[in-house]
Design an enzyme around this catalytic site. Structure first.
Site, short mmCIF file in Angstrom:
data_model
loop_
_atom_site.label_atom_id
_atom_site.label_comp_id
_atom_site.label_asym_id
_atom_site.label_seq_id
_atom_site.Cartn_x
_atom_site.Cartn_y
_atom_site.Cartn_z
N CYS A 28 0.84 -1.18 -0.10
CA CYS A 28 0.10 -0.19 -0.01
C CYS A 28 0.86 1.12 0.05
O CYS A 28 1.85 1.50 0.97
CB CYS A 28 -1.01 0.04 1.23
SG CYS A 28 -1.91 1.60 1.39
N ASP A 35 -0.45 -5.53 1.06
CA ASP A 35 -1.71 -5.73 0.70
C ASP A 35 -1.63 -7.25 -0.03
O ASP A 35 -0.83 -7.88 -0.63
CB ASP A 35 -2.19 -4.83 -0.49
CG ASP A 35 -2.61 -3.46 0.22
OD1 ASP A 35 -3.12 -3.37 1.24
OD2 ASP A 35 -2.61 -2.40 -0.59
#
Lengths: 115, 115, 115, 115, 115, 115, 115, 115, 115, 115
Positions: A28, A35
């Site tokens: 991210c 993520d």
């Protein structure tokens, strides 16, 4: 890693290929946290098909890249369309929950007329 | 093994037959490793139906054959269409994951006008 | 990242904490390919509990580390036992399939007498 | 193919390894028809662990072998025990239905005292 | 049909065989209506194993027989114990609902000491 | 309705009978509203077995009766024990949620020594 | 809200009550963000049972309270034990994921000897 | 057994009735072995509805009849259409696996214009 | 909390975003009791996308608000449409059972022509 | 009990309400035995919405009423349409098996033009 292709041996038939990659991970850009998600690719090949090993390595390249959900799915679609010029293609990214909220992004490409 | 057929006793009615074969295995021509998958066949018979025992033996013939996913599904469709001349037919191969990636190939045949 | 702890507010009661981390990833030292798995930690705290945010960062540190399945689970158990000195603890790693084969490693720590 | 092993790096701790191989296939010696099943191996290593790639190749060797369900599971257990000398081991074979009947065979090895 | 057996090739090892037959049907002696259920047989063989094809035919013989749930499970257990003299055996019958009520009968045989 | 029984034809064998009745309904004595639940009865018969049709009618008798969850399960257990004198019996009532809260009541009877 | 109880009408029988409350929510004292979870209560009543409506209101009181996972489960257990003096009780809290990590806390009370 | 009907009390409204019969069994004319399947009937009644008890007895009549999958589904459709003259009807037979292959047959009737 | 947005980087492509928020809670204006549900938002962005953290805080604002099911879903749709001006959007609220009855509300917005 | 309604606060938007009532019970007029089912109501409100508590009481009124499956679903649809005058509505009744056969009835109302 560059996406590789191989010639479609059945160019006269419209057939579909679905590829599911449940081991996608990126970073991210806002929080620096990893993520995780599942990428699903569905397409109707024209002249070429996506080579699966190069696809695996291509998706692994996102492991250290800072990129938003929406961006990654649209970039993957663009890269795959450039590489194999399909008749149509859908890329879906289903991401694991963050703060109690999970997301799914679906982007479509259509070479000529609608389905 | 040759695919056998038997006469369709209800040629005036459009009805569907779905056959699921979860025990398909072939050999990857690149790695020499066995591949595994489920073959699903859906069709509307015209004059003849596919005989199930000959279909089982026909699919078993892939056990020692080196063939790619896309190729096997399209060849199965071609062979079945040649054997029983259906009004329409769909063959789907759902293959188990390799390198974290699973694939599904869907090929269609339509005798005359679209569905 | 160092594992942090906080004082157990109920040291007189034997109670259990289970933590599930489905987003574990490391690198296979033989192939250089990423591995993926779910880490489950069950423990009975003694004086301290594991702080969850530091645990998350600790597990993220494996992202770029080359380590075998068996090794990673045993090292995680050793590090958690050193950090929080539980009465007993189990660490389980369930890893996604490679070459059609999936693995689960389960390692246990017992402070004194068996359960 | 010979089963290979590697040294257990944590011989002082009793920990468990579970390996699931859903792509097992052999040949029925009576009918000549292929059988399909899932082999699950659970063991507590002593000095050595089973190397996964050699296990995969070892199980693939059953592909052309005519062998009964009960025989194959007991032979796999014998071969694994000879190769890695575990403290204890369980081998389970869950086979797909034949004639409407499915079978599961479970064989156990215990080095010394019962669990 | 008589139940047939074959020699257990691993009489020195205690191993388990589970057989699931989801296609059992008999006739209710009170109402004359067909009953349907799944028969599960788990046993540890001693000198002989149950031959699966003769088991299939043996169970098919109930198709036209009027017999209560409890009776059928106990008779199946008695017949199987007589035929293959196992170390221990469990027979379970799970029957489909009648009048909104479903039943499961579980009968056990133990050659000598309890498990 | 009175609970009826029939003679156990296998009194020398300890076997279990499980009966699931997902269509139980009674009335809450406090609110007057209907309650719904699934009653599961597991028992080892001694001299007699519970006759299923009379059980169905017995349970239907609760339809208009005002009774609490805990009470109904204990009364059902008492009535069944009185009727068929089992070696042991368990009655479980799983009730649907009220105010976001669901309940399960489990009552046991043991003729002589614990399981 | 105070927890209320009512007299156990079957004090001579050891029976179990399980209550599932999937709508628990509190506030994380560190981040100020809401937490969500399912509280499961299992107990063997002695002289009194927990009244369900007062339990619902008691659990709703956590809605605006800042409290950690471990703390809330242990406090709920303490409050329930004080209110109804059970023979034994287990309280489990299964909380939804935060940062990709989910937690379950299990605390037990035993009036006299272990189970 | 003859199929019975009763008058449709709501002939002015187009509504659907779906009936699921998971306890269908017939005999394979080639092998003499019993076949098992689930019959699903969906229809829009016109003047009459199928009476469920006569339907149950009608389907039980296949128990001793030698008939192929495709034949049985088409004959059931013909018989039901003759008996109740629906506006439209679909009959589906999902049969259990034989030789690792399972089949589903779907036949449709449409009184006048397509759906 | 105000809903925030960020520019859509792929305005020329029609792609879909689905967001699932299983931790929605509000207060019933009639009973004062908390309600719980899962909010699902699907939309095709035009110039801007909804920022997920502000969405989380926006939905948390309902925690102390007295509002009916139907009202909350329609208000969420209105607020989201005002904030990000999508091409089309669907908001679904699936609420947990009250009095044995569960509800789902689905509201749609379409910028110009139907799908 | 009469069905009550409240004004639709969003009459300009076409939105859907789905209500699931898994606790429906009536009495079979032929056998006098209770029937059980799940009623699902989907509708697009026009000027008024169905009030949920009155709906619950309305459905409870069937508890002692002798009525056939088909009749009950059509009567519920008629009563709901009379009470709230929706733009369109679907009522589905899924009933539990009787004699091995389960039924689902689906009735639709459309105020003006088809969907």
């Amino acid at each position: 890693m560059p996406l590789e292709t191989f010639p479609n041996q059945f160019p006269d038939r419209e057939y579909e290929i679905e590829i599911v990659c449940p081991e996608f991970t990126a970073v991210c850009p806002k929080t620096g946290q990893p993520d995780f998600g599942t990428i699903t690719i569905q397409y109707v090949p024209d002249r070429t098909c996506v080579e699966l090993k190069s696809l695996k390595l291509y998706l692994q390249d996102y492991r250290d890249r800072g990129i938003y959900y929406e961006h990654s799915i649209n970039v993957i679609l663009d890269d795959l369309v450039s590489a194999c010029r399909p008749r149509r293609m859908v890329v879906v990214g289903q991401f694991t929950p963050r703060g109690g909220i999970s997301s799914r992004i679906t982007a479509r490409f259509q070479a000529e007329s609608p389905l």
